[in-house]
Scaffold this motif. Structure first.
Motif, PDB file in Angstrom:
ATOM      1  N   GLU A  60       0.868  -1.229  -0.134  1.00  0.00           N
ATOM      2  CA  GLU A  60      -0.049   0.034   0.162  1.00  0.00           C
ATOM      3  C   GLU A  60       0.751   1.290   0.153  1.00  0.00           C
ATOM      4  O   GLU A  60       0.541   2.266  -0.813  1.00  0.00           O
ATOM      5  N   VAL A  61       1.897   1.106   0.865  1.00  0.00           N
ATOM      6  CA  VAL A  61       2.653   2.360   1.005  1.00  0.00           C
ATOM      7  C   VAL A  61       3.451   2.545  -0.405  1.00  0.00           C
ATOM      8  O   VAL A  61       3.526   3.673  -1.069  1.00  0.00           O
ATOM      9  N   HIS A  62       3.938   1.511  -0.993  1.00  0.00           N
ATOM     10  CA  HIS A  62       4.735   1.722  -2.334  1.00  0.00           C
ATOM     11  C   HIS A  62       3.682   2.140  -3.539  1.00  0.00           C
ATOM     12  O   HIS A  62       4.016   3.109  -4.055  1.00  0.00           O
ATOM     13  N   GLU A  63       2.255   1.881  -3.492  1.00  0.00           N
ATOM     14  CA  GLU A  63       1.443   2.198  -4.298  1.00  0.00           C
ATOM     15  C   GLU A  63       1.220   3.925  -4.055  1.00  0.00           C
ATOM     16  O   GLU A  63       0.984   4.789  -5.042  1.00  0.00           O
ATOM     17  N   GLU A  64       1.168   4.393  -3.004  1.00  0.00           N
ATOM     18  CA  GLU A  64       0.815   5.717  -2.493  1.00  0.00           C
ATOM     19  C   GLU A  64       2.176   6.500  -2.833  1.00  0.00           C
ATOM     20  O   GLU A  64       1.876   7.777  -3.369  1.00  0.00           O
ATOM     21  N   ILE A  65       2.998   6.079  -2.624  1.00  0.00           N
ATOM     22  CA  ILE A  65       4.424   6.817  -2.932  1.00  0.00           C
ATOM     23  C   ILE A  65       4.679   6.845  -4.499  1.00  0.00           C
ATOM     24  O   ILE A  65       5.282   7.707  -5.055  1.00  0.00           O
ATOM     25  N   ARG A  66       4.359   5.759  -5.252  1.00  0.00           N
ATOM     26  CA  ARG A  66       4.591   5.834  -6.422  1.00  0.00           C
ATOM     27  C   ARG A  66       3.750   6.735  -7.331  1.00  0.00           C
ATOM     28  O   ARG A  66       4.044   7.446  -8.247  1.00  0.00           O
ATOM     29  N   VAL A  67       2.398   6.815  -6.935  1.00  0.00           N
ATOM     30  CA  VAL A  67       1.425   7.845  -7.530  1.00  0.00           C
ATOM     31  C   VAL A  67       2.211   9.455  -7.355  1.00  0.00           C
ATOM     32  O   VAL A  67       2.342  10.093  -8.221  1.00  0.00           O
ATOM     33  N   LEU A  68       2.484   9.766  -6.042  1.00  0.00           N
ATOM     34  CA  LEU A  68       3.106  10.863  -6.114  1.00  0.00           C
ATOM     35  C   LEU A  68       4.311  10.923  -6.370  1.00  0.00           C
ATOM     36  O   LEU A  68       4.572  12.351  -7.163  1.00  0.00           O
ATOM     37  N   SER A  69       5.170  10.339  -6.691  1.00  0.00           N
ATOM     38  CA  SER A  69       6.481  10.262  -7.410  1.00  0.00           C
ATOM     39  C   SER A  69       6.304  10.640  -8.633  1.00  0.00           C
ATOM     40  O   SER A  69       6.893  11.443  -9.547  1.00  0.00           O
ATOM     41  N   HIS A  70       5.238   9.885  -9.573  1.00  0.00           N
ATOM     42  CA  HIS A  70       5.083  10.273 -10.852  1.00  0.00           C
ATOM     43  C   HIS A  70       4.492  11.659 -11.063  1.00  0.00           C
ATOM     44  O   HIS A  70       4.754  12.521 -12.197  1.00  0.00           O
ATOM     45  N   GLN A  71       3.696  11.918 -10.058  1.00  0.00           N
ATOM     46  CA  GLN A  71       3.017  13.427 -10.306  1.00  0.00           C
ATOM     47  C   GLN A  71       4.380  14.582 -10.153  1.00  0.00           C
ATOM     48  O   GLN A  71       4.237  15.194 -11.025  1.00  0.00           O
ATOM     49  N   ALA A  72       5.144  14.265  -9.153  1.00  0.00           N
ATOM     50  CA  ALA A  72       6.272  15.009  -9.196  1.00  0.00           C
ATOM     51  C   ALA A  72       7.374  15.255 -10.213  1.00  0.00           C
ATOM     52  O   ALA A  72       7.954  15.966 -10.585  1.00  0.00           O
ATOM     53  N   GLY A  73       7.530  13.942 -10.697  1.00  0.00           N
ATOM     54  CA  GLY A  73       8.462  13.711 -12.062  1.00  0.00           C
ATOM     55  C   GLY A  73       7.687  14.606 -13.139  1.00  0.00           C
ATOM     56  O   GLY A  73       8.450  15.206 -13.816  1.00  0.00           O
ATOM     57  N   ALA A  74       6.467  14.439 -13.346  1.00  0.00           N
ATOM     58  CA  ALA A  74       5.808  15.220 -14.471  1.00  0.00           C
ATOM     59  C   ALA A  74       6.082  16.617 -14.116  1.00  0.00           C
ATOM     60  O   ALA A  74       6.409  17.460 -15.204  1.00  0.00           O
ATOM     61  N   VAL A  75       5.980  17.103 -12.960  1.00  0.00           N
ATOM     62  CA  VAL A  75       6.258  18.762 -12.586  1.00  0.00           C
ATOM     63  C   VAL A  75       7.669  19.088 -12.948  1.00  0.00           C
ATOM     64  O   VAL A  75       7.947  20.176 -13.744  1.00  0.00           O
ATOM     65  N   VAL A  76       8.445  18.170 -12.637  1.00  0.00           N
ATOM     66  CA  VAL A  76       9.926  18.498 -12.898  1.00  0.00           C
ATOM     67  C   VAL A  76      10.283  18.504 -14.569  1.00  0.00           C
ATOM     68  O   VAL A  76      11.111  19.235 -14.985  1.00  0.00           O
ATOM     69  N   LYS A  77       9.816  17.338 -15.106  1.00  0.00           N
ATOM     70  CA  LYS A  77      10.203  17.095 -16.690  1.00  0.00           C
ATOM     71  C   LYS A  77       9.433  17.814 -17.491  1.00  0.00           C
ATOM     72  O   LYS A  77      10.050  18.359 -18.685  1.00  0.00           O
ATOM     73  N   GLN A  78       8.229  18.176 -17.133  1.00  0.00           N
ATOM     74  CA  GLN A  78       7.411  18.678 -18.384  1.00  0.00           C
ATOM     75  C   GLN A  78       7.021  20.285 -17.938  1.00  0.00           C
ATOM     76  O   GLN A  78       6.629  20.832 -18.920  1.00  0.00           O
ATOM     77  N   GLU A  79       7.261  20.526 -16.708  1.00  0.00           N
ATOM     78  CA  GLU A  79       7.049  22.038 -16.409  1.00  0.00           C
ATOM     79  C   GLU A  79       8.200  22.917 -16.020  1.00  0.00           C
ATOM     80  O   GLU A  79       8.134  23.880 -15.950  1.00  0.00           O
ATOM     81  N   GLY A  80       9.393  21.868 -15.828  1.00  0.00           N
ATOM     82  CA  GLY A  80      10.652  22.650 -15.342  1.00  0.00           C
ATOM     83  C   GLY A  80      10.706  23.093 -14.235  1.00  0.00           C
ATOM     84  O   GLY A  80      11.447  23.988 -13.822  1.00  0.00           O
TER      85      GLY A  80
END
Length: 485
Positions: free
Chosen positions: A397-417
């Protein structure tokens, strides 16, 4: 008359190398060494009963150093005879007429050419080794100074688990210590592989003749000349030449060092590209003729270039050894005139660059921290998962929660700079509230560097200290190298 500006100049000689290394392989040192070897031969033969006059020997000793006007004499004679050694026997005989009949007595050309080359190899290694020890010393001081400073590690060219700036430098030090060992090893072996006096095909027949069949005197002559030249022992069996296998082994060690230079220079260039580390940059230095703001890593780029050349000499030495026929062939001569000096000149130039770079590397701590801030939140997710697990939460459960947040943060870094906001997302998520008080401790960079600092300390206090102990005297006076260009 053409000036030096009208003919090709080898850049190793004109741009990159030290005065002492250039002199070692100079014509004056080469032909003066030949004369010294003829003195050793005459003195040793005289001690064993050959008639060499006091006057003749004194004349030989007085004119060991070849003078400028003698080069022209030797060149005229060589053009006439097509034989460099005999041209110099003739030239030396003009200065030592009372010994003219005993210069080169019983010897073949390789007595001077090959024994001189072995002396040059030994002396060049003696120049190289303290310089390499000095580079290890400088890099060790750098590694100790930055043993605790966390930075991103990189595997596959991608951000990986943190190391420290000093720990990364310890990788370069470890490889340079291997180079130091390799070069010390070939020098020590070289000292027991002098050619000595072996005659035209390695049988010592000419010396057996002049000593009227006395084998002990021939062996004594070999030993006396070898010791006079500063070697421990001569090789028992040679052909007309010493085995070109010796060249191969020496050049292998130099070429291996060349690969270390290219590898180390490449690391520094990558870090300069990331703006984490910079080589020295002088006040008036120009990085680019078009882009005035640039600070190109020209020293490390040159190090890579010369290191690449150095490591490729190995093939020349191997092929020259393999192509020798029976008791000798002359197809080794021209290539060795290039490979042996240039391999040492190249190594010398690399050491000047390594000394210069390691004496003034600039660590950009703010850039390093910024890069950590961009990547560390992702790396810290495993710590978050483990902390939640210790509180009884399901790892899945923890892995899934952190996975979702990580992908959201990754998109902010990669796509929005934008900056990495994963930690803010964790703090704002109710699910992770039980670990918020300890979240900052979970992302402390120092907690991700493992034993980096201890590894650096151990390396410097043990292997480096042991390796540099024998160079303590010269290291105390080693100066920072300056580049000519």
């Amino acid at each position: 008359m053409a000036s030096n500006n009208d003919v090709f100049q080898n850049p190793l000689n004109s741009r990159y190398c030290s005065i002492e290394m250039k002199y070692l392989f100079s014509p004056r040192n080469r032909f003066s060494t030949w004369r010294q070897l003829w003195v050793y031969l005459a003195e040793s033969e005289r001690s064993l009963g050959i008639d060499v006059s006091d006057v003749g020997l004194a004349q030989m000793k007085e004119h060991i150093r070849i003078e400028d006007d003698e080069f022209e004499t030797a060149a005229i004679e060589e053009k006439r005879r097509r034989h460099d050694v005999m041209a110099h026997v003739h030239t030396y005989g003009l200065k030592a007429p009372a010994a003219a009949g005993k210069i080169h007595f019983g010897a073949t050309s390789c007595y001077v050419t090959d024994n001189a080359d072995l002396i040059f190899l030994r002396d060049a290694l003696n120049l190289i080794l303290p310089k390499l020890a000095g580079v290890v010393q400088r890099l060790s001081k750098f590694a100790i100074a930055y043993r605790d400073l966390p930075c991103l590690g990189y595997t596959h060219g991608q951000p990986a688990q943190l190391v420290t700036v000093g720990k990364r430098a310890s990788l370069w030090i470890t490889d340079l210590l291997d180079d130091l060992h390799n070069l010390e090893y070939v020098r020590e072996r070289l000292l027991s592989k002098f050619r000595g006096v072996k005659g035209a095909t390695g049988t010592q027949a000419s010396f057996l003749e002049i000593f009227k069949g006395d084998h002990d005197k021939v062996k004594s002559l070999d030993k006396l000349v070898t010791e006079a030249a500063g070697f421990h022992a001569a090789e028992i069996s040679t052909s007309q030449t010493y085995s070109r296998k010796i060249d191969t082994d020496v050049v292998h060690a130099l070429s291996s060092f060349g690969s270390t230079c290219e590898r180390t220079g490449g690391d520094i260039r990558h870090l300069a590209m990331f703006k984490e580390l910079e080589e020295p940059f002088e006040a008036d230095q120009i990085g680019s003729s078009a882009m005035a703001y640039k600070r190109n890593p020209m020293r490390s780029e040159r190090l890579c270039s010369l290191g690449r050349k150095l490591r490729n000499f190995s093939a020349d030495a191997e092929q020259t050894y393999a192509s020798q026929w029976l008791e000798r062939s002359l197809d080794d001569s021209a290539i060795r005139r290039i490979v042996l000096p240039e391999s040492f000149l190249c190594a010398d130039a690399c050491l000047i660059l390594l000394n210069n770079v390691s004496s003034g590397m600039v660590v950009n701590k703010a850039v390093i921290q910024h890069r950590i801030d961009q990547e560390l939140p992702f790396m810290a997710t495993e710590n978050v998962i483990m902390a939640m697990g210790e509180l009884g939460y399901s790892r899945q459960e923890v892995h899934e929660e952190i996975r979702v947040l990580s992908h959201q943060a990754g998109a902010v870094v990669k796509q929005e700079g934008k900056p990495n906001d994963l930690l803010d997302r964790i703090r704002a998520t109710k699910y992770f509230q039980p670990i918020i008080p300890e979240l900052q401790a979970l992302i402390d960079p120092a907690a991700f560097t493992g034993r980096s600092a201890q590894i650096v300390q151990e390396l410097v206090e043990t292997k480096v200290a042991a390796a540099l102990e024998k160079y303590a005297g010269v290291l105390a006076s080693v100066k920072d190298a300056e580049l000519n260009v």
